[in-house]
Design an enzyme around this catalytic site. Structure first.
Site, PDB file in Angstrom:
ATOM      1  N   ASP A   1       0.818  -1.210   0.000  1.00  0.00           N
ATOM      2  CA  ASP A   1       0.000   0.000   0.000  1.00  0.00           C
ATOM      3  C   ASP A   1       0.853   1.262   0.000  1.00  0.00           C
ATOM      4  OD1 ASP A   1      -2.029  -1.731   0.051  1.00  0.00           O
ATOM      5  OD2 ASP A   1      -2.740  -1.256   2.084  1.00  0.00           O
ATOM      6  N   ALA A   2       1.917   1.229   0.818  1.00  0.00           N
ATOM      7  CA  ALA A   2       2.751   2.427   0.956  1.00  0.00           C
ATOM      8  C   ALA A   2       3.443   2.775  -0.360  1.00  0.00           C
ATOM      9  CB  ALA A   2       3.780   2.216   2.051  1.00  0.00           C
TER      10      ALA A   2
ATOM     11  N   TYR B   1       2.285   2.095  -3.381  1.00  0.00           N
ATOM     12  CA  TYR B   1       1.253   2.643  -4.263  1.00  0.00           C
ATOM     13  C   TYR B   1       0.979   4.107  -3.868  1.00  0.00           C
ATOM     14  CZ  TYR B   1      -3.300   3.339  -6.464  1.00  0.00           C
ATOM     15  OH  TYR B   1      -4.337   3.833  -7.206  1.00  0.00           O
ATOM     16  N   ASP B   2       0.839   4.331  -2.562  1.00  0.00           N
ATOM     17  CA  ASP B   2       0.561   5.686  -2.085  1.00  0.00           C
ATOM     18  C   ASP B   2       1.644   6.665  -2.519  1.00  0.00           C
ATOM     19  OD1 ASP B   2      -1.671   4.705  -0.946  1.00  0.00           O
ATOM     20  OD2 ASP B   2      -0.870   4.630   1.104  1.00  0.00           O
TER      21      ASP B   2
ATOM     22  N   SER C   1     -26.226 -14.055 -27.402  1.00  0.00           N
ATOM     23  CA  SER C   1     -26.187 -14.952 -26.263  1.00  0.00           C
ATOM     24  C   SER C   1     -25.269 -16.139 -26.621  1.00  0.00           C
ATOM     25  CB  SER C   1     -27.615 -15.398 -26.001  1.00  0.00           C
ATOM     26  OG  SER C   1     -27.651 -16.159 -24.861  1.00  0.00           O
TER      27      SER C   1
ATOM     28  N   GLU D   1     -12.273 -19.577 -21.578  1.00  0.00           N
ATOM     29  CA  GLU D   1     -12.309 -18.479 -20.598  1.00  0.00           C
ATOM     30  C   GLU D   1     -13.323 -18.835 -19.524  1.00  0.00           C
ATOM     31  OE1 GLU D   1     -13.872 -15.477 -23.109  1.00  0.00           O
ATOM     32  OE2 GLU D   1     -12.061 -15.310 -24.300  1.00  0.00           O
TER      33      GLU D   1
ATOM     34  N   LYS E   1     -16.634 -18.445 -17.563  1.00  0.00           N
ATOM     35  CA  LYS E   1     -17.917 -17.789 -17.830  1.00  0.00           C
ATOM     36  C   LYS E   1     -18.292 -17.056 -16.551  1.00  0.00           C
ATOM     37  CE  LYS E   1     -22.502 -18.497 -19.748  1.00  0.00           C
ATOM     38  NZ  LYS E   1     -23.130 -17.462 -18.953  1.00  0.00           N
TER      39      LYS E   1
ATOM     40  N   ASP F   1     -20.191 -14.691 -13.894  1.00  0.00           N
ATOM     41  CA  ASP F   1     -21.587 -14.495 -13.533  1.00  0.00           C
ATOM     42  C   ASP F   1     -21.794 -13.042 -13.134  1.00  0.00           C
ATOM     43  OD1 ASP F   1     -24.165 -15.055 -13.079  1.00  0.00           O
ATOM     44  OD2 ASP F   1     -23.853 -16.088 -11.163  1.00  0.00           O
TER      45      ASP F   1
ATOM     46  N   ARG G   1     -26.349  -4.986 -21.840  1.00  0.00           N
ATOM     47  CA  ARG G   1     -26.784  -5.812 -22.972  1.00  0.00           C
ATOM     48  C   ARG G   1     -28.260  -5.561 -23.291  1.00  0.00           C
ATOM     49  NH1 ARG G   1     -28.890 -11.122 -23.315  1.00  0.00           N
ATOM     50  NH2 ARG G   1     -28.585 -11.959 -25.403  1.00  0.00           N
TER      51      ARG G   1
ATOM     52  N   GLU H   1     -18.027  -8.368 -19.003  1.00  0.00           N
ATOM     53  CA  GLU H   1     -18.963  -8.601 -17.912  1.00  0.00           C
ATOM     54  C   GLU H   1     -18.606  -7.677 -16.756  1.00  0.00           C
ATOM     55  OE1 GLU H   1     -20.935 -10.955 -19.028  1.00  0.00           O
ATOM     56  OE2 GLU H   1     -21.996 -11.808 -17.315  1.00  0.00           O
TER      57      GLU H   1
ATOM     58  N   TYR I   1     -14.124  -9.669 -22.792  1.00  0.00           N
ATOM     59  CA  TYR I   1     -13.900 -10.945 -23.473  1.00  0.00           C
ATOM     60  C   TYR I   1     -14.323 -10.951 -24.933  1.00  0.00           C
ATOM     61  CZ  TYR I   1     -18.682 -11.300 -21.679  1.00  0.00           C
ATOM     62  OH  TYR I   1     -19.976 -11.037 -21.363  1.00  0.00           O
TER      63      TYR I   1
ATOM     64  N   LYS J   1     -14.260 -20.979 -27.312  1.00  0.00           N
ATOM     65  CA  LYS J   1     -14.424 -20.242 -28.564  1.00  0.00           C
ATOM     66  C   LYS J   1     -13.429 -20.741 -29.602  1.00  0.00           C
ATOM     67  CE  LYS J   1     -15.801 -16.137 -25.965  1.00  0.00           C
ATOM     68  NZ  LYS J   1     -15.461 -14.809 -25.438  1.00  0.00           N
TER      69      LYS J   1
ATOM     70  N   LYS K   1     -21.257 -25.295 -19.044  1.00  0.00           N
ATOM     71  CA  LYS K   1     -21.603 -24.849 -17.691  1.00  0.00           C
ATOM     72  C   LYS K   1     -21.154 -25.848 -16.623  1.00  0.00           C
ATOM     73  CE  LYS K   1     -24.762 -22.102 -17.036  1.00  0.00           C
ATOM     74  NZ  LYS K   1     -25.962 -21.390 -17.444  1.00  0.00           N
TER      75      LYS K   1
ATOM     76  N   CYS L   1     -43.655  -8.740  17.630  1.00  0.00           N
ATOM     77  CA  CYS L   1     -42.566  -9.728  17.621  1.00  0.00           C
ATOM     78  C   CYS L   1     -43.182 -11.121  17.722  1.00  0.00           C
ATOM     79  CB  CYS L   1     -41.632  -9.468  18.807  1.00  0.00           C
ATOM     80  SG  CYS L   1     -40.430 -10.804  19.038  1.00  0.00           S
TER      81      CYS L   1
ATOM     82  N   CYS M   1     -42.053 -12.537  21.490  1.00  0.00           N
ATOM     83  CA  CYS M   1     -42.502 -11.959  22.765  1.00  0.00           C
ATOM     84  C   CYS M   1     -43.714 -11.047  22.608  1.00  0.00           C
ATOM     85  CB  CYS M   1     -41.351 -11.217  23.441  1.00  0.00           C
ATOM     86  SG  CYS M   1     -40.893  -9.708  22.571  1.00  0.00           S
TER      87      CYS M   1
ATOM     88  N   CYS N   1     -37.631  -5.970  16.932  1.00  0.00           N
ATOM     89  CA  CYS N   1     -38.297  -6.150  18.207  1.00  0.00           C
ATOM     90  C   CYS N   1     -37.492  -5.307  19.194  1.00  0.00           C
ATOM     91  CB  CYS N   1     -38.269  -7.613  18.629  1.00  0.00           C
ATOM     92  SG  CYS N   1     -38.700  -7.823  20.374  1.00  0.00           S
TER      93      CYS N   1
ATOM     94  N   CYS O   1     -36.308  -9.883  25.173  1.00  0.00           N
ATOM     95  CA  CYS O   1     -37.003 -10.856  24.314  1.00  0.00           C
ATOM     96  C   CYS O   1     -36.172 -12.136  24.285  1.00  0.00           C
ATOM     97  CB  CYS O   1     -37.151 -10.288  22.907  1.00  0.00           C
ATOM     98  SG  CYS O   1     -37.732 -11.515  21.707  1.00  0.00           S
TER      99      CYS O   1
HETATM  100  S1  IVH Z   1     -18.887 -14.352 -25.170  1.00  0.00           S
HETATM  101  C1  IVH Z   1     -20.912 -13.822 -28.941  1.00  0.00           C
HETATM  102  N1  IVH Z   1     -17.416 -14.862 -23.080  1.00  0.00           N
HETATM  103  O1  IVH Z   1     -22.613 -15.184 -20.853  1.00  0.00           O
HETATM  104  C2  IVH Z   1     -20.467 -14.343 -27.646  1.00  0.00           C
HETATM  105  N2  IVH Z   1     -19.717 -14.385 -22.758  1.00  0.00           N
HETATM  106  O2  IVH Z   1     -24.879 -16.809 -21.649  1.00  0.00           O
HETATM  107  C3  IVH Z   1     -21.089 -13.620 -26.542  1.00  0.00           C
HETATM  108  N3  IVH Z   1     -20.431 -14.358 -20.407  1.00  0.00           N
HETATM  109  O3  IVH Z   1     -24.310 -12.684 -22.620  1.00  0.00           O
HETATM  110  C4  IVH Z   1     -20.498 -13.740 -25.258  1.00  0.00           C
HETATM  111  N4  IVH Z   1     -18.459 -14.815 -19.548  1.00  0.00           N
HETATM  112  O4  IVH Z   1     -22.907 -11.991 -20.566  1.00  0.00           O
HETATM  113  C5  IVH Z   1     -18.637 -14.559 -23.537  1.00  0.00           C
HETATM  114  N5  IVH Z   1     -16.004 -15.297 -21.292  1.00  0.00           N
HETATM  115  C6  IVH Z   1     -17.210 -14.992 -21.757  1.00  0.00           C
HETATM  116  C7  IVH Z   1     -18.311 -14.790 -20.881  1.00  0.00           C
HETATM  117  C8  IVH Z   1     -19.563 -14.499 -21.437  1.00  0.00           C
HETATM  118  C9  IVH Z   1     -19.732 -14.553 -19.279  1.00  0.00           C
HETATM  119  C10 IVH Z   1     -21.871 -14.064 -20.436  1.00  0.00           C
HETATM  120  C11 IVH Z   1     -22.272 -12.964 -21.381  1.00  0.00           C
HETATM  121  C12 IVH Z   1     -23.279 -13.560 -22.311  1.00  0.00           C
HETATM  122  C13 IVH Z   1     -23.765 -14.721 -21.518  1.00  0.00           C
HETATM  123  C14 IVH Z   1     -24.349 -15.781 -22.404  1.00  0.00           C
END
Ligand code: IVH
Length: 704
Positions: free
Chosen positions: A41-42, A44-45, A90, A126, A128, A130, A149, A212, A264, A328, A352, A443, A446, A461, A466
């Site tokens: 930290d120091a 960076y500071d 998607s 990569e 995925k 959330d 999106r 994301e 991504y 991909k 998944k 409550c 009680c 409460c 209680c």
């Molecule tokens: S590629 C054309 N890469 O998953 C390809 N999507 O279920 C489009 N997501 O809408 C997405 N990690 O929000 C890609 N490494 C990743 C991802 C990713 C999460 C999400 C993204 C997409 C959704 C589809």
């Protein structure tokens, strides 16, 4: 990360300012986006201060996108809908390995490849993530817009929020592709056929980059910790928090909730040539854009599946929530030939991880009373297995959450259990015919009328005696991080309160073996153990006792600060609110909580009774740095420790006169490694920092 030319040190101030901005941004990315800081930290500071000073001395050279000037903009009145130049698609997905292989075979067939060619198809993999999908639009290198999106065709303009994300550049600078020497991740990226190290990446005229927005688990935990300390509502999970924060109209609010963006993919680009996914990601990284800490590898399907399995095995240890991998086809040419279907590209698939959701029917909505009197509704559901655990109860948090979900008795709900996050209801999948839930006005334990505080969604409460509140307070008092009383489980606490044996925390010290042994299911020996445990609690450290009392806004850390400052109960009792506020790390909210407790006659009477019973918390000993066996040396822990908790490990270092650092840097003397150490170990080795296994660290302490 891209190699940058020159540090600007000794050059003209303009060059130094540029160099410092880049360097700080690089560390912001490492710290905020990748959870892998390399500077203490120091250090960076020091960089930050140098930049501030230079900017103050040369205001004409200060750039408005400097990390020192990231003040949030003005609130917006609503979110504007903006069309995407090209739809945000998607992904098709599967939970099944055979289907991934079948997908690869179908691609090969589509491309007219024979079996040998099929085996040579190369992929990237990569995590995925959330979170919430986002598109960032850079025009002439300037961040112009950030759009969610939405429905894929148009989303909300959330630029005002995205601009508050630390480490995300508002203006792109040209960069150079990483060389293979900088670290494992870069090495693996560089080992792809595309992208020669040293390639110069110019700022594109148009760059639509997609990714994301997430909140790391650590940032989420810290945020909730801060909120708990301030007595605010807790957030439910990182994804919802990220999504809610993105929708904030006021960027100042968003700035308090640290988001991360991981990129991504690309939308429409001009002046950004690349020959595939891995190369495009390398080029984004060279421009200073965060493409994720997890390595993406380029390889055949077997390598990709092995990486998937590895990520799955580490799922709960990853810094962010990941629900699978995205595979991909790497080559841009092949991607183009494969093309897209109506909703998803043919060249990518989401593989998944096993589901952590299940559905069940709500049998009842109960209302629990917590330690602070807060009434928390929870759903009782038909038992359901979700990732190996049977779930029967799911917290509904508060009235607002029930309203948001629209959940009623009889509804079928989707329940999710992610990592170390407690199960929660994602939504209603099928409505039943039950009536809407109404929060009780008394409550449930009680029957005292509940108290509502303006501006808070929590209903409490207010009855201090209680039985429900008392039970939760005792459980907290005897818990591990507090007074750590052996043998005092919630069943016993229940018996003690329901049987009238304990009506305040102080009554614990009046319990004797005979009274306990007379309780059902309690033998003389267990009774003896409990009494011994209570006896031992009398001399626990002052900080742990303070924490155990459950004073509002006094968490473990604040308790330590208070204990270190005042040293004893007697001294603390003489403190005024002003004196409390004067202590570093104690804010007005905490000071108020402590002052209210000191002024509360009932609470102080409990303390008097405890002291009269012989309670004598151990006063903190400040080790003399010069004496300890670790004196003058700095330490950091990584990986999971087998013989002690992180807290114990840190206490041992402090007690032996050592100092703790928060990241690996050249100021670190010793890195102590437990099981499955992460990137810190690699960094320490690169910097030549001494690395000690946990056992050797303990031996070092013993030798002292
Ligand atoms: S590629 C054309 N890469 O998953 C390809 N999507 O279920 C489009 N997501 O809408 C997405 N990690 O929000 C890609 N490494 C990743 C991802 C990713 C999460 C999400 C993204 C997409 C959704 C589809």
């Amino acid at each position: 990360m891209a190699a940058r030319k020159g540090t600007g040190k000794g050059d003209d101030p303009g060059a130094r300012i540029e160099a410092l901005m880049r360097e700080i941004r690089r560390h912001d990315v490492l710290y905020y986006q990748q959870d892998a800081p390399v500077l203490a930290d120091a250090e960076y500071d020091a960089l930050y201060r140098e930049l501030q000073q230079l900017e103050a001395a040369h205001p004409e050279l200060a750039r408005d996108d400097s990390p020192t000037r990231m003040v949030p903009g003005a609130p917006v009145s609503g979110l504007e809908s903006v069309a995407h130049r090209t739809p945000m698609l998607s992904l098709s997905n599967t939970y099944n390995r055979e289907e991934v292989v079948a997908w690869r075979d179908s691609l090969a067939e589509y491309l007219g490849m024979d079996e040998t060619e099929r085996e040579s198809l190369r992929f990237t993999v990569e995590p995925k993530l959330d979170g919430v999908a986002i598109e960032l639009v850079y025009e002439g290198g300037e961040l112009r817009r950030a759009i969610t999106r939405g429905d894929g065709k148009a989303g909300d303009d959330v630029t005002h929020v995205v601009r508050t994300i630390r480490g995300l550049p508002h203006r792109l600078d040209p960069g150079t592709l990483a060389s293979g020497k900088k670290g494992a991740a870069d090495e693996r990226r560089a080992s792809g056929e595309q992208g020669a190290a040293g390639e110069v990446v110019a700022v594109p005229e148009l760059l639509e980059v997609r990714g994301e927005v997430i909140m790391t688990r650590k940032a989420f935990a810290r945020l909730n910790e801060r909120r708990a300390q301030a007595g605010e509502e807790l957030f439910i999970n990182p994804r919802n928090t990220a999504s809610g924060t993105l929708k904030s109209l006021d960027p100042a609010v968003a700035q308090q909730r640290p988001l991360t963006v991981v990129l991504y993919g690309l939308g429409v680009v001009e002046g950004f040539p690349h020959d595939g996914q891995a190369h495009a990601m390398q080029r984004l990284a060279a421009l200073g854009l965060a493409t994720g800490a997890e390595t993406r590898i380029v390889g055949d399907l077997a390598a990709v599946l092995a990486h998937h399995d590895d990520l799955l095995a580490r799922r709960d240890d990853l810094p962010v929530e990941v629900d699978g991998t995205v595979i991909k086809v790497d080559s841009a040419t092949l991607q183009k030939r494969l093309g897209v279907r109506s909703r998803s590209p043919r060249w990518a698939i989401a593989f998944k991880f096993p589901a952590r959701t299940g559905t069940s029917v709500v049998k009842e909505i109960q209302v629990l009373v917590g330690r602070t009197g807060a009434l928390t509704p929870r759903a009782v559901v038909e038992p359901v297995h979700v990732s190996g655990v049977t779930i029967e109860y799911v917290s509904l948090h508060n009235r607002d959450e029930i309203e948001r979900l629209g959940v009623k008795v009889g509804d079928r709900v989707v329940i999710e259990r992610a990592g170390d996050v407690i199960p929660h209801i994602v939504g209603v999948s099928e409505s039943g015919s039950g009536a809407a839930f109404v929060m009780p006005d008394r409550c449930p334990v009680c029957a005292t009328p509940v108290a509502e505080v303006e501006g808070e969604v929590v209903v409490r409460c207010p009855n201090l005696s209680c039985p429900a509140v008392l039970k939760r307070r005792i459980e907290h008092y005897v818990a591990r991080g507090a007074l750590d009383v052996d043998g005092m489980g919630s069943k016993l606490v229940e018996q003690l309160v329901d049987g009238g044996l304990v009506t305040s925390l102080a009554d614990l010290y009046a319990l004797d073996v005979d009274a306990l042994a007379a309780l059902p299911r309690m033998g003389a020996q267990s009774a003896g153990n409990v009494v011994a445990g209570i006896e031992a609690s009398k001399t626990r450290p002052f900080a742990r006792w303070l924490y155990g009392l459950g004073i509002r806004h006094v968490g473990e850390h604040v308790a330590e600060v208070v204990a270190e400052h005042w040293g004893s109960v007697e001294a603390l009792r003489g403190a005024t609110q002003e004196a409390l506020e004067g202590v570093a790390e104690i804010g007005p909210v905490v000071a108020e909580g402590l002052a209210a407790w000191l002024a509360d006659a009932d609470e102080q009477a409990v303390v008097d009774r405890m002291l009269a019973a012989g309670l004598a918390p151990a006063e903190p000993v400040t080790p003399s740095a010069a004496d300890g066996v670790l004196a003058g040396r700095t330490f950091l822990f990584t990986g999971s420790l087998q013989h002690m908790s992180r807290r114990e490990a840190r206490e041992k270092v402090k007690a032996a006169g050592g100092k703790l650092l928060s990241g690996v840097s050249k100021n670190l003397d010793v890195l102590v490694v437990g099981d499955k150490p992460g990137s810190k170990l690699k960094k320490a080795q690169e910097l030549g920092v001494e690395v000690l296994p946990e056992d050797a660290f303990l031996a070092l302490l013993d030798a002292g």
